[in-house]
Design a protein around this motif. Structure first.
Motif, PDB file in Angstrom:
ATOM      1  N   LEU A 137     -62.490  37.034  65.696  1.00 49.46           N
ATOM      2  CA  LEU A 137     -62.857  37.903  66.818  1.00 49.46           C
ATOM      3  C   LEU A 137     -62.362  37.318  68.137  1.00 49.46           C
ATOM      4  O   LEU A 137     -61.787  38.026  68.975  1.00 49.46           O
ATOM      5  N   SER A 138     -62.547  36.020  68.311  1.00 49.20           N
ATOM      6  CA  SER A 138     -62.166  35.406  69.592  1.00 49.20           C
ATOM      7  C   SER A 138     -60.650  35.470  69.776  1.00 49.20           C
ATOM      8  O   SER A 138     -60.163  35.677  70.892  1.00 49.20           O
ATOM      9  N   ILE A 139     -59.899  35.326  68.691  1.00 54.63           N
ATOM     10  CA  ILE A 139     -58.437  35.449  68.782  1.00 54.63           C
ATOM     11  C   ILE A 139     -58.073  36.893  69.134  1.00 54.63           C
ATOM     12  O   ILE A 139     -57.251  37.161  70.013  1.00 54.63           O
ATOM     13  N   LYS A 140     -58.750  37.834  68.461  1.00 57.39           N
ATOM     14  CA  LYS A 140     -58.439  39.246  68.663  1.00 57.39           C
ATOM     15  C   LYS A 140     -58.678  39.714  70.105  1.00 57.39           C
ATOM     16  O   LYS A 140     -57.883  40.475  70.652  1.00 57.39           O
ATOM     17  N   VAL A 141     -59.770  39.252  70.726  1.00 54.50           N
ATOM     18  CA  VAL A 141     -60.105  39.766  72.057  1.00 54.50           C
ATOM     19  C   VAL A 141     -59.419  38.999  73.194  1.00 54.50           C
ATOM     20  O   VAL A 141     -59.365  39.492  74.321  1.00 54.50           O
ATOM     21  N   GLN A 142     -58.896  37.813  72.885  1.00 51.44           N
ATOM     22  CA  GLN A 142     -58.408  36.936  73.954  1.00 51.44           C
ATOM     23  C   GLN A 142     -57.452  37.638  74.930  1.00 51.44           C
ATOM     24  O   GLN A 142     -57.610  37.534  76.143  1.00 51.44           O
ATOM     25  N   HIS A 143     -56.469  38.379  74.408  1.00 48.81           N
ATOM     26  CA  HIS A 143     -55.454  38.967  75.300  1.00 48.81           C
ATOM     27  C   HIS A 143     -56.010  40.135  76.133  1.00 48.81           C
ATOM     28  O   HIS A 143     -55.358  40.582  77.073  1.00 48.81           O
ATOM     29  N   GLN A 144     -57.191  40.628  75.788  1.00 43.24           N
ATOM     30  CA  GLN A 144     -57.747  41.731  76.580  1.00 43.24           C
ATOM     31  C   GLN A 144     -58.652  41.254  77.706  1.00 43.24           C
ATOM     32  O   GLN A 144     -59.103  42.048  78.530  1.00 43.24           O
ATOM     33  N   ARG A 145     -58.912  39.957  77.713  1.00 42.33           N
ATOM     34  CA  ARG A 145     -59.839  39.442  78.713  1.00 42.33           C
ATOM     35  C   ARG A 145     -59.154  39.364  80.084  1.00 42.33           C
ATOM     36  O   ARG A 145     -57.982  39.009  80.174  1.00 42.33           O
ATOM     37  N   PRO A 146     -59.882  39.697  81.171  1.00 38.17           N
ATOM     38  CA  PRO A 146     -59.278  39.554  82.494  1.00 38.17           C
ATOM     39  C   PRO A 146     -58.977  38.078  82.777  1.00 38.17           C
ATOM     40  O   PRO A 146     -59.806  37.217  82.451  1.00 38.17           O
ATOM     41  N   VAL A 147     -57.825  37.823  83.361  1.00 43.49           N
ATOM     42  CA  VAL A 147     -57.397  36.445  83.609  1.00 43.49           C
ATOM     43  C   VAL A 147     -58.453  35.671  84.423  1.00 43.49           C
ATOM     44  O   VAL A 147     -58.751  34.515  84.133  1.00 43.49           O
ATOM     45  N   TRP A 148     -59.032  36.328  85.406  1.00 45.29           N
ATOM     46  CA  TRP A 148     -59.979  35.625  86.291  1.00 45.29           C
ATOM     47  C   TRP A 148     -61.267  35.232  85.581  1.00 45.29           C
ATOM     48  O   TRP A 148     -62.058  34.462  86.124  1.00 45.29           O
ATOM     49  N   ARG A 149     -61.481  35.718  84.345  1.00 48.65           N
ATOM     50  CA  ARG A 149     -62.667  35.323  83.578  1.00 48.65           C
ATOM     51  C   ARG A 149     -62.350  34.198  82.581  1.00 48.65           C
ATOM     52  O   ARG A 149     -63.224  33.723  81.878  1.00 48.65           O
ATOM     53  N   CYS A 150     -61.056  33.810  82.507  1.00 52.20           N
ATOM     54  CA  CYS A 150     -60.646  32.893  81.440  1.00 52.20           C
ATOM     55  C   CYS A 150     -60.896  31.420  81.737  1.00 52.20           C
ATOM     56  O   CYS A 150     -60.431  30.549  81.006  1.00 52.20           O
ATOM     57  N   ASP A 151     -61.660  31.136  82.815  1.00 48.70           N
ATOM     58  CA  ASP A 151     -62.092  29.755  83.034  1.00 48.70           C
ATOM     59  C   ASP A 151     -63.201  29.403  82.044  1.00 48.70           C
ATOM     60  O   ASP A 151     -63.616  28.258  81.940  1.00 48.70           O
ATOM     61  N   LYS A 152     -63.668  30.409  81.292  1.00 50.54           N
ATOM     62  CA  LYS A 152     -64.673  30.153  80.259  1.00 50.54           C
ATOM     63  C   LYS A 152     -64.138  30.651  78.920  1.00 50.54           C
ATOM     64  O   LYS A 152     -63.312  31.572  78.882  1.00 50.54           O
ATOM     65  N   VAL A 153     -64.606  30.019  77.829  1.00 50.03           N
ATOM     66  CA  VAL A 153     -64.203  30.459  76.493  1.00 50.03           C
ATOM     67  C   VAL A 153     -65.430  30.949  75.722  1.00 50.03           C
ATOM     68  O   VAL A 153     -66.556  30.560  76.019  1.00 50.03           O
ATOM     69  N   MET A 154     -65.155  31.803  74.743  1.00 44.57           N
ATOM     70  CA  MET A 154     -66.228  32.331  73.910  1.00 44.57           C
ATOM     71  C   MET A 154     -66.708  31.246  72.942  1.00 44.57           C
ATOM     72  O   MET A 154     -65.904  30.496  72.420  1.00 44.57           O
ATOM     73  N   ASP A 155     -67.999  31.186  72.735  1.00 45.38           N
ATOM     74  CA  ASP A 155     -68.573  30.222  71.784  1.00 45.38           C
ATOM     75  C   ASP A 155     -68.199  30.637  70.353  1.00 45.38           C
ATOM     76  O   ASP A 155     -68.610  31.686  69.877  1.00 45.38           O
TER      77      ASP A 155
END
Ligand code: ATP
Ligand code: MG
Ligand code: ZN
Ligand code: MG
Length: 469
Positions: A92-110
């Motif tokens: 799931l985390s791999i699948k959603v990664q590219h849809q996440r807004p860049v400015w939110r990517c200072d955090k990763v999904m558990d």
């Protein structure tokens, strides 16, 4: 939904905040809310699986035992903790990664604990029939709706300009946002339709993280860094137009963009003033007399006196809970220190005083049975700290308004109604439901940070004199 047969293809990226990432099921009206943590810790999760489970259970308990009683059960969906297969979470985390807004990517999904919060999907309510027009859902993060009147407030400006408006200057000065939002929470919470309309118009103009629109469960409008705003507004109008064709407009299909937007805002204002499930009493209390000096709303424009908020409305309940912060952070901080000192002297008291939970009836009772005067006791201090934390949660929650067009069929087999609608200048009817989401408890030890942030925001505002564009 069988937890041992989870398939990442059944889920898609839905959205995220600062603390969690949300995926929605492609068929069922369900979402999974997963924790996030700083990207630099991605190899090293900051907590064990058991701690993550406890954290999410605390969120459920705080929401269902504390916030639900303060805000009204009818608005709250607390959900349940689920244990997911780790392989599913990783995929799931791999699948959603590219849809996440860049400015939110200072955090990763558990992806280590396998724990998540399972909730009803409030953007695609079950009452929606797939053959009909998809529901429109509007999410508002209203923030704090009152000015502090505590005697502990040391800077006069805090009693004149609201926290949100001052914080906007701070965020622009620090590069968090390029433009200041002209939304003012005091206008939204005023209960005055003109002021509320004005507030929502500014939320639409500069949504930041305070405003989103979903259509049929899909986010169609939110702040997108670096995008062309006018294009966004045009596409929003394109989505909204079919919902607001009525009367004359339905026949000649001509309706100005301004009229569409006005009707949309009016429907939203009605929903925010309603009792949450349509109908409801309008026992109007309060006068809604408080104004923020930074708001551009012109007070002289008020044609109808301020009515205040109906006491069963979602805004009233949120505001009442926010106002549990009676001392302001400046008055609260010494009480926090009193508790902290007490815990240093008597570490075992942490459990009895329910500092980190459990968030049960006992916690709610401590919060509600607070002595009116400070008797110097640790009980008084704990009670005020608990109140402050509930208020903080209410200052940070979101409102979700789901609008389902109604009366479509009615109109077709009822000539009388159609004739009325043809002449009616009013927008068409929607059935609405209102919910509150994002009711996480704020950590006890976040209080010193709150004081520092408050000082930084106020001194930044005083320095720039509120003179930023
Ligand atoms: P914040 O930074 O505001 O504290 P957060 O990290 O605590 O946010 P949430 O606000 O709970 O996370 O969730 C992030 C987003 O996911 C929400 O803004 C909303 O758009 C969506 N969302 C959350 N819960 C639901 C739900 N039950 N149904 C539909 N959408 C949801
Ligand atoms: Mg949120
Ligand atoms: Zn303001
Ligand atoms: Mg949150």
């Amino acid at each position: 939904m069988e937890l041992d047969k989870m398939d990442e293809n059944d889920w898609k990226y839905h959205g995220e905040g600062n603390k969690s990432l949300v995926v929605s099921h492609v068929q069922l009206s369900r979402v999974l809310r997963l924790l996030k943590y700083p990207a630099e810790d991605s190899e090293n999760p900051p907590q064990t699986a058991e701690q993550a489970f406890r954290q999410i259970q605390n969120i459920v308990d705080f929401s269902s035992n504390v916030m639900s009683s303060l805000l009204g059960e009818k608005f709250i969906h607390s959900g349940e903790v689920v244990k997911l297969p780790l392989e599913f979470v990783r995929q799931l985390s791999i699948k959603v990664q590219h849809q996440r807004p860049v400015w939110r990517c200072d955090k990763v999904m558990d992806i280590y604990s396998g724990c998540a919060l399972c909730l009803p999907n409030l953007t695609s309510p079950a009452l929606h029939q797939p053959t009909h027009t998809p529901p429109l859902c509007i999410e508002i993060k209203p923030k704090c709706g009152f000015l502090p009147s505590s005697k502990h407030v040391s800077k006069d400006i805090k009693t004149k300009v609201c926290r949100f408006c001052m914080h906007q200057h701070y965020k622009v000065a620090n590069g968090k946002w390029k433009r200041r939002s002209l939304y003012c929470p005091l206008d939204l919470f005023s209960g005055n339709r003109q002021r509320m309309h004005f507030a929502i118009r500014h939320l639409i103009e500069e949504p930041q993280n305070n405003f989103k629109i979903f259509k049929g469960g899909q986010c169609i409008y939110s702040s997108k860094e670096g995008s062309d705003d006018s294009l966004d507004l045009n596409s929003l109008l394109h989505h909204l137009r079919p919902y607001f064709m009525y009367g004359n407009n339905r026949i000649n299909c001509h309706m100005t963009s301004k009229a569409v937007l006005n009707d949309f805002i009016q429907v939203l204002v009605n929903a925010l003033l309603s009792g949450g499930g349509g109908g409801g009493v309008t026992d109007r209390r309060g006068e809604g007399r408080s104004f923020c000096e930074a708001s551009l709303f012109n007070r002289e424009r008020i044609r109808h006196g301020s009515q205040g908020l109906p006491s069963d409305s979602v805004l009233f309940r949120i505001l009442q809970t926010q106002m549990l912060d009676t001392l302001d952070i400046e008055g609260l901080h010494p009480l926090y220190r009193r508790v902290e000192q007490h815990l240093q002297d008597f570490p075992k008291e942490r459990t009895r005083l329910q500092i980190e939970g459990p968030y049960n009836e006992g916690f709610l009772e401590k919060l509600q049975k607070c002595p009116t005067e400070d008797d110097g006791s640790v009980e008084y201090a704990v009670s005020k700290v608990h109140q402050y934390r509930a208020a903080m949660t209410a200052k940070d929650c979101s409102i979700m308004v789901a609008l389902v067009p109604s009366g479509e069929e009615e109109e077709d087999d009822d000539g009388q109604r159609r004739f009325r609608d043809f002449l009616s200048p009013r927008p068409p009817a929607f059935s609405c439901s209102v919910s509150i989401l994002d009711l996480d408890p704020k950590p006890f030890d976040s209080i010193p940070r709150q004081l520092r942030l408050d000082q930084k925001i106020v001194s930044c505002y005083l320095r720039t004199g509120g003179a930023l564009p």
